[in-house]
Scaffold this active site. Structure first.
Site, mmCIF file in Angstrom:
data_model
loop_
_atom_site.group_PDB
_atom_site.id
_atom_site.type_symbol
_atom_site.label_atom_id
_atom_site.label_comp_id
_atom_site.label_asym_id
_atom_site.label_seq_id
_atom_site.Cartn_x
_atom_site.Cartn_y
_atom_site.Cartn_z
ATOM 1 N N HIS A 154 12.437 -1.850 -19.194
ATOM 2 C CA HIS A 154 11.989 -0.499 -18.860
ATOM 3 C C HIS A 154 10.919 -0.594 -17.774
ATOM 4 O O HIS A 154 10.370 -1.655 -17.490
ATOM 5 C CB HIS A 154 11.433 0.200 -20.098
ATOM 6 C CG HIS A 154 10.171 -0.408 -20.640
ATOM 7 N ND1 HIS A 154 10.137 -1.628 -21.278
ATOM 8 C CD2 HIS A 154 8.890 0.044 -20.614
ATOM 9 C CE1 HIS A 154 8.899 -1.908 -21.639
ATOM 10 N NE2 HIS A 154 8.110 -0.914 -21.247
ATOM 11 N N GLU A 506 -3.384 18.942 10.939
ATOM 12 C CA GLU A 506 -1.989 19.000 11.377
ATOM 13 C C GLU A 506 -1.742 20.248 12.233
ATOM 14 O O GLU A 506 -0.944 20.221 13.174
ATOM 15 C CB GLU A 506 -1.046 18.997 10.166
ATOM 16 C CG GLU A 506 -1.318 17.920 9.133
ATOM 17 C CD GLU A 506 -1.082 16.521 9.665
ATOM 18 O OE1 GLU A 506 -0.672 16.368 10.831
ATOM 19 O OE2 GLU A 506 -1.320 15.570 8.908
#
Length: 555
Positions: A154, A506
């Site tokens: 896992h 941005e």
């Protein structure tokens, strides 16, 4: 003379000489070695050995996220009296916290679980690699009995291959150790720790989950310190480089000095100041070196950042007929899109172990610290560039007199500033740092959200300082959870959150609807995280569209 991994040095020099900034250092001198190591079998384990190594190098706080593969190892770290385990909300923040811690303490450490934790912390480790920070990234790995069995575990991607995590870390660490047996565990751990310190880069240590509690003859309760051979300059190369540089600079009419970020890893901050004192040149810093040179120096002229430099600084640097750059990084950020008006034939470029003079002679195996110290004895005093700066400089005016309980004038020798990637970069560059005030930001990697974890780690490493973090709302939304860890640790941090309604940096580059984010009730969020436990205060201050909140203990 060999140096040894040793105890934390509590002195606070203007700039540490072990790959750390102004606020602290890790001493590599072991004051005493026990004549007879303790060999209590219950404590002679891999887990306790690793815990003691972390304490010895000064990483006395370790940032972690538990997972089933690292739980036994965490038990042994908790059992070490000199070690403080700090649980974080996620692995990314644990890595950022170790990054911030290393900037002040000289080394940092984090512990996560196999693959799901390792790949989550990977981005933070890459950032630390780009910033030349020694960071010990420890991962709880698979059971040693599972290696070679072709089993699918896992927390993996469903393949019987345990090397995916290792392969990812190979590109962002300078050494990788997979400890899946006890015979060579001592050697692997010690090599990893010493390599991180010598290279000033992160290392990766994977420890099989079933091994930390098992005694082994190679371990002792108090690990014997091991030697770290110091780097030395080639004496003939050093003399030749100093002679050539002195001849070049002494002929210049108006030379200047510019400090770069690699002075940290070169342990050369004090030597740079010594040179500045001796030669009288005007002194500037590159943006990513802010905080590495005292801004109260009498010849300091500000930040050299091309078109966005401190007022009048670029004019002095770019009009100089010679400039010495100590540890520069000329990337697209620091060079403002490679637009710096510099000429290689005018430059002496120092890297941590290399000198290039006027785009001509190059000298290898010359340590920056040794070069700067030797050069300070060979340069003639020349204050022309600073006098030119002083002639054109226009004072900004004096601020109004500070009133009692004035809340905003808060920078001092007892504070440090953490600036987040983006708009905070440019605004915090304008701050005038008083003597002893720390300053950090992540310019090379520029990962948004870095500052929340870094603030946690930095504040934990220097509890005597108040950390002031300036963070945009977009960055804060990435890593906000670990404000809760700051509260749990009782830190006295102040966070100024600049709420622009999106990614302002941005927008300046290229605007679009993707730069708009969901607005949060940030004060409400932090109040919910606080939940009545500990000391916390939040408020909003609005100026037109600008909103802030601060998180702090009461003054």
């Amino acid at each position: 003379m060999d140096t040894k991994i040793g105890s934390l040095d509590t002195c606070k020099p203007p700039c540490s000489d072990l790959a750390s900034p102004p606020n602290g250092a890790v001493s590599t001198i072991q004051s005493s070695v026990p004549a007879t190591p303790l060999v209590n079998p219950s404590e002679s384990t891999l887990g306790r050995h690793l815990a003691r190594r972390l304490v010895q190098i000064g990483a006395t706080d370790v940032f972690s996220v538990p997972g089933d593969f690292n739980l036994t190892l965490l038990d042994h770290l908790i059992a070490e009296p000199g070690l403080n385990l700090i649980g974080c909300c996620n692995e990314l923040n644990a890595g950022y916290a170790a990054d911030g811690y290393a900037r002040s303490r000289g080394v940092g450490a984090c512990v996560v679980t196999f693959t799901v934790g390792g790949l989550s912390v990977l981005n933070a480790i890459a950032g630390a690699y780009s910033e030349n920070l020694p960071l010990i990234c420890i991962v709880g790995g698979p059971n040693s009995n599972d290696y070679g069995t072709n089993r699918i575990l896992h927390h993996t991607i469903g393949l019987p291959d345990f090397s995916q995590e290792l392969r990812c870390f190979q590109t962002v660490t300078c050494y990788q150790a997979v400890v899946n047996n006890l015979e060579d565990a001592h050697e692997l751990i010690d090599t990893a720790v010493s390599t991180a310190l010598k290279e000033s880069k992160p290392v990766y240590i994977s420890v099989a989950c079933n091994l930390p509690a098992i005694p082994h003859p190679t371990f002792s309760r108090e690990p014997v310190p091991f030697s770290l051979s110091p780097k030395l300059s080639n004496e003939m190369g050093l003399e030749a480089a100093v002679e050539a540089a002195a001849e070049f600079l002494n002929k210049a009419v108006k030379p200047v000095l510019v400090a770069g970020p690699k002075m940290r890893v070169a342990k050369a901050c004090n030597a740079f100041v010594e040179l500045a004192d001796a030669c009288g040149y005007a002194v500037a810093v590159m943006p990513s070196a802010k905080g590495l040179v005292p801004e109260h120096h009498p010849h300091f002229i500000g930040t050299y950042w091309g078109a966005v430099s401190t007022a009048f600084c670029a004019e002095i640097v770019e009009s100089a007929d010679a400039y010495l750059f100590a540890g520069p990084i000329f990337n697209d950020y620091s060079s403002v899109g490679y637009s710096l008006l510099l000429k290689k034939e005018k430059a002496v470029i120092l890297q941590p172990d290399r000198v290039v003079i006027a785009n001509g002679p190059a000298f290898g195996c010359v340590l920056m610290k040794d070069f700067l110290k030797a050069l300070s004895k060979r340069l003639k005093s020349n204050t022309t560039a600073y006098e030119n700066y002083h002639r054109i400089y226009v004072p900004e005016g004096q601020p109004p007199k500070c009133e009692p309980k004035e809340p905003l004038r808060m920078l001092s020798s007892e504070t440090a500033v953490i600036a987040e990637t983006g708009d905070s970069w440019f605004n915090c560059q304008k701050l005038k740092l008083p003597k002893g005030c720390g300053y950090e930001f992540q310019m090379q990697y520029g990962s948004i959200g870095w500052s929340v974890g870094a603030t946690l780690g930095y504040a934990q490493s220097v509890p005597e300082k108040r950390v002031i973090a300036c963070i945009g709302d977009g960055s804060f939304q990435v890593t906000a959870q670990d404000v809760s860890t700051m509260l749990r640790c009782g830190q006295k941090t102040i966070i100024f959150l600049i709420n622009n309604g999106g990614y302002t940096i941005e927008v300046e580059i290229h605007d679009g609807p993707y730069n708009v984010i969901k607005n949060w009730n940030y004060t409400g969020l932090v109040d919910a995280i606080h939940n009545g436990e500990g000391k916390c205060w939040t408020t909003k201050v609005s100026f037109a569209y600008l909103s802030h909140f601060s998180l702090t203990h009461p003054f």
